[in-house]
Design a protein around this motif. Structure first.
Motif, PDB file in Angstrom:
ATOM      1  N   MET A 121      16.155  12.089   6.088  1.00  0.00           N
ATOM      2  CA  MET A 121      16.441  10.841   5.384  1.00  0.00           C
ATOM      3  C   MET A 121      15.479   9.745   5.864  1.00  0.00           C
ATOM      4  N   ILE A 122      15.056   8.914   4.959  1.00  0.00           N
ATOM      5  CA  ILE A 122      14.125   7.822   5.263  1.00  0.00           C
ATOM      6  C   ILE A 122      14.868   6.697   5.989  1.00  0.00           C
ATOM      7  N   ASN A 123      14.189   6.029   6.923  1.00  0.00           N
ATOM      8  CA  ASN A 123      14.855   4.932   7.630  1.00  0.00           C
ATOM      9  C   ASN A 123      14.935   3.703   6.718  1.00  0.00           C
ATOM     10  N   PRO A 124      15.878   2.804   7.000  1.00  0.00           N
ATOM     11  CA  PRO A 124      16.094   1.656   6.103  1.00  0.00           C
ATOM     12  C   PRO A 124      14.858   0.769   5.938  1.00  0.00           C
ATOM     13  N   GLN A 125      14.101   0.573   7.014  1.00  0.00           N
ATOM     14  CA  GLN A 125      12.910  -0.273   6.927  1.00  0.00           C
ATOM     15  C   GLN A 125      11.869   0.334   5.980  1.00  0.00           C
ATOM     16  N   GLU A 126      11.677   1.626   6.070  1.00  0.00           N
ATOM     17  CA  GLU A 126      10.723   2.293   5.182  1.00  0.00           C
ATOM     18  C   GLU A 126      11.232   2.271   3.741  1.00  0.00           C
ATOM     19  N   PHE A 127      12.538   2.426   3.570  1.00  0.00           N
ATOM     20  CA  PHE A 127      13.158   2.343   2.246  1.00  0.00           C
ATOM     21  C   PHE A 127      12.868   0.978   1.610  1.00  0.00           C
ATOM     22  N   ILE A 128      13.037  -0.082   2.388  1.00  0.00           N
ATOM     23  CA  ILE A 128      12.771  -1.437   1.887  1.00  0.00           C
ATOM     24  C   ILE A 128      11.290  -1.586   1.555  1.00  0.00           C
ATOM     25  N   LYS A 129      10.432  -1.136   2.446  1.00  0.00           N
ATOM     26  CA  LYS A 129       8.985  -1.274   2.225  1.00  0.00           C
ATOM     27  C   LYS A 129       8.550  -0.604   0.924  1.00  0.00           C
ATOM     28  N   GLN A 130       9.146   0.519   0.604  1.00  0.00           N
ATOM     29  CA  GLN A 130       8.805   1.230  -0.628  1.00  0.00           C
ATOM     30  C   GLN A 130       9.171   0.434  -1.882  1.00  0.00           C
ATOM     31  N   HIS A 131      10.032  -0.556  -1.737  1.00  0.00           N
ATOM     32  CA  HIS A 131      10.472  -1.337  -2.885  1.00  0.00           C
ATOM     33  C   HIS A 131       9.814  -2.722  -2.962  1.00  0.00           C
ATOM     34  N   VAL A 132       8.870  -2.987  -2.072  1.00  0.00           N
ATOM     35  CA  VAL A 132       8.085  -4.213  -2.169  1.00  0.00           C
ATOM     36  C   VAL A 132       6.902  -3.908  -3.081  1.00  0.00           C
ATOM     37  N   ARG A 133       6.783  -4.675  -4.134  1.00  0.00           N
ATOM     38  CA  ARG A 133       5.708  -4.453  -5.106  1.00  0.00           C
ATOM     39  C   ARG A 133       4.443  -5.178  -4.645  1.00  0.00           C
ATOM     40  N   THR A 134       3.310  -4.485  -4.730  1.00  0.00           N
ATOM     41  CA  THR A 134       2.022  -5.100  -4.433  1.00  0.00           C
ATOM     42  C   THR A 134       1.349  -5.462  -5.752  1.00  0.00           C
ATOM     43  N   VAL A 135       1.013  -6.732  -5.878  1.00  0.00           N
ATOM     44  CA  VAL A 135       0.339  -7.230  -7.081  1.00  0.00           C
ATOM     45  C   VAL A 135      -1.092  -7.594  -6.680  1.00  0.00           C
ATOM     46  N   PRO A 136      -2.078  -6.785  -7.080  1.00  0.00           N
ATOM     47  CA  PRO A 136      -3.452  -7.076  -6.683  1.00  0.00           C
ATOM     48  C   PRO A 136      -4.019  -8.308  -7.393  1.00  0.00           C
ATOM     49  N   ASP A 137      -4.867  -9.015  -6.662  1.00  0.00           N
ATOM     50  CA  ASP A 137      -5.612 -10.156  -7.212  1.00  0.00           C
ATOM     51  C   ASP A 137      -4.717 -11.260  -7.766  1.00  0.00           C
ATOM     52  N   TRP A 138      -3.604 -11.507  -7.077  1.00  0.00           N
ATOM     53  CA  TRP A 138      -2.732 -12.614  -7.470  1.00  0.00           C
ATOM     54  C   TRP A 138      -2.329 -13.394  -6.243  1.00  0.00           C
ATOM     55  N   PRO A 139      -2.413 -14.690  -6.199  1.00  0.00           N
ATOM     56  CA  PRO A 139      -2.768 -15.607  -7.280  1.00  0.00           C
ATOM     57  C   PRO A 139      -4.279 -15.787  -7.488  1.00  0.00           C
ATOM     58  N   GLN A 140      -5.060 -15.116  -6.658  1.00  0.00           N
ATOM     59  CA  GLN A 140      -6.513 -15.174  -6.853  1.00  0.00           C
ATOM     60  C   GLN A 140      -7.127 -13.842  -6.450  1.00  0.00           C
ATOM     61  N   ALA A 141      -8.353 -13.629  -6.849  1.00  0.00           N
ATOM     62  CA  ALA A 141      -9.049 -12.372  -6.571  1.00  0.00           C
ATOM     63  C   ALA A 141      -9.075 -12.089  -5.065  1.00  0.00           C
ATOM     64  N   GLY A 142      -8.822 -10.834  -4.717  1.00  0.00           N
ATOM     65  CA  GLY A 142      -8.865 -10.409  -3.320  1.00  0.00           C
ATOM     66  C   GLY A 142      -7.536 -10.475  -2.591  1.00  0.00           C
ATOM     67  N   ILE A 143      -6.550 -11.137  -3.172  1.00  0.00           N
ATOM     68  CA  ILE A 143      -5.230 -11.248  -2.545  1.00  0.00           C
ATOM     69  C   ILE A 143      -4.372 -10.076  -3.013  1.00  0.00           C
ATOM     70  N   GLN A 144      -3.681  -9.453  -2.059  1.00  0.00           N
ATOM     71  CA  GLN A 144      -2.686  -8.426  -2.356  1.00  0.00           C
ATOM     72  C   GLN A 144      -1.314  -9.080  -2.171  1.00  0.00           C
ATOM     73  N   PHE A 145      -0.739  -9.576  -3.250  1.00  0.00           N
ATOM     74  CA  PHE A 145       0.524 -10.296  -3.176  1.00  0.00           C
ATOM     75  C   PHE A 145       1.673  -9.318  -2.991  1.00  0.00           C
ATOM     76  N   ARG A 146       2.524  -9.572  -2.001  1.00  0.00           N
ATOM     77  CA  ARG A 146       3.705  -8.734  -1.726  1.00  0.00           C
ATOM     78  C   ARG A 146       4.912  -9.375  -2.394  1.00  0.00           C
ATOM     79  N   ASP A 147       5.370  -8.751  -3.459  1.00  0.00           N
ATOM     80  CA  ASP A 147       6.427  -9.281  -4.313  1.00  0.00           C
ATOM     81  C   ASP A 147       7.767  -8.648  -3.938  1.00  0.00           C
TER      82      ASP A 147
END
Length: 180
Positions: free
Chosen positions: A1-27
């Motif tokens: 079974m996956i640990n809770p922290q890894e479970f949470i990390k898997q559900h954080v969305r990465t939005v590339p180039d937002w709000p500007q180019a080169g930024i990896q926004f963690r949503d």
């Protein structure tokens, strides 16, 4: 079974180039949309702080309000909003801090807490650490003891969590995105 922290990390969305180019926004919004994931997230914080002898949870504008108010409710504590300048209607104190390009100010009601109160400071993410340090300074100016800084995501390469520790505040993070 996956640990809770890894479970949470898997559900954080990465939005590339937002709000500007080169930024990896963690949503974090996917964490909030799924009730099971949201419950696991809140339970991580509840387990950590259930016996911390706190009077308040302070949340930083704006996503810290979401997380902090739920934690405060579940722990039967008061909630303190730390807002962007000009958003609070009563007497306030203010703290300015530096951003990558310029500066910003956060404010706190002068009657938000009192000397000796133990406060948990919450936000969604630590990047450069400026907002968290400003929130800590505001609470301490009212005489509170800030017990810890708590976040969902830490971006350690940006150095914010180390700056917060250097300012005398321990940091609890659910997950980090190191090397990104």
């Amino acid at each position: 079974m996956i640990n809770p922290q890894e479970f949470i990390k898997q559900h954080v969305r990465t939005v590339p180039d937002w709000p500007q180019a080169g930024i990896q926004f963690r949503d974090i919004t996917p964490l909030l949309q799924d009730p099971q994931v949201f419950r696991v997230l809140i339970d991580i914080f509840l387990e950590r702080y259930a016996s911390a002898n706190l009077q308040y949870v302070a949340g930083l504008d704006a996503r810290g309000f979401i997380l902090g108010s739920v934690i405060a409710y579940e722990l039967n504590l008061g909630f303190i909003p730390i807002r962007k300048k000009g958003k609070l209607p009563f007497h306030t104190i203010a703290e300015e801090y530096d951003l990558e390009y310029g500066n910003a100010t956060v404010e706190l009601h002068t009657d938000a807490c009192k000397a000796g109160d133990r406060v948990l400071l919450v936000d969604d993410l630590i990047a450069t650490g400026g907002t968290m340090i400003a929130g800590k300074k505001l609470l301490e100016r009212l005489g509170a003891t800030v017990v810890e800084a708590a976040v969902i995501v830490d971006l350690p390469e940006l150095g914010g969590s180390q700056l917060i520790r250097d300012a005398g505040l321990e940091v609890f993070k659910v997950c980090d995105f190191a090397g990104h």
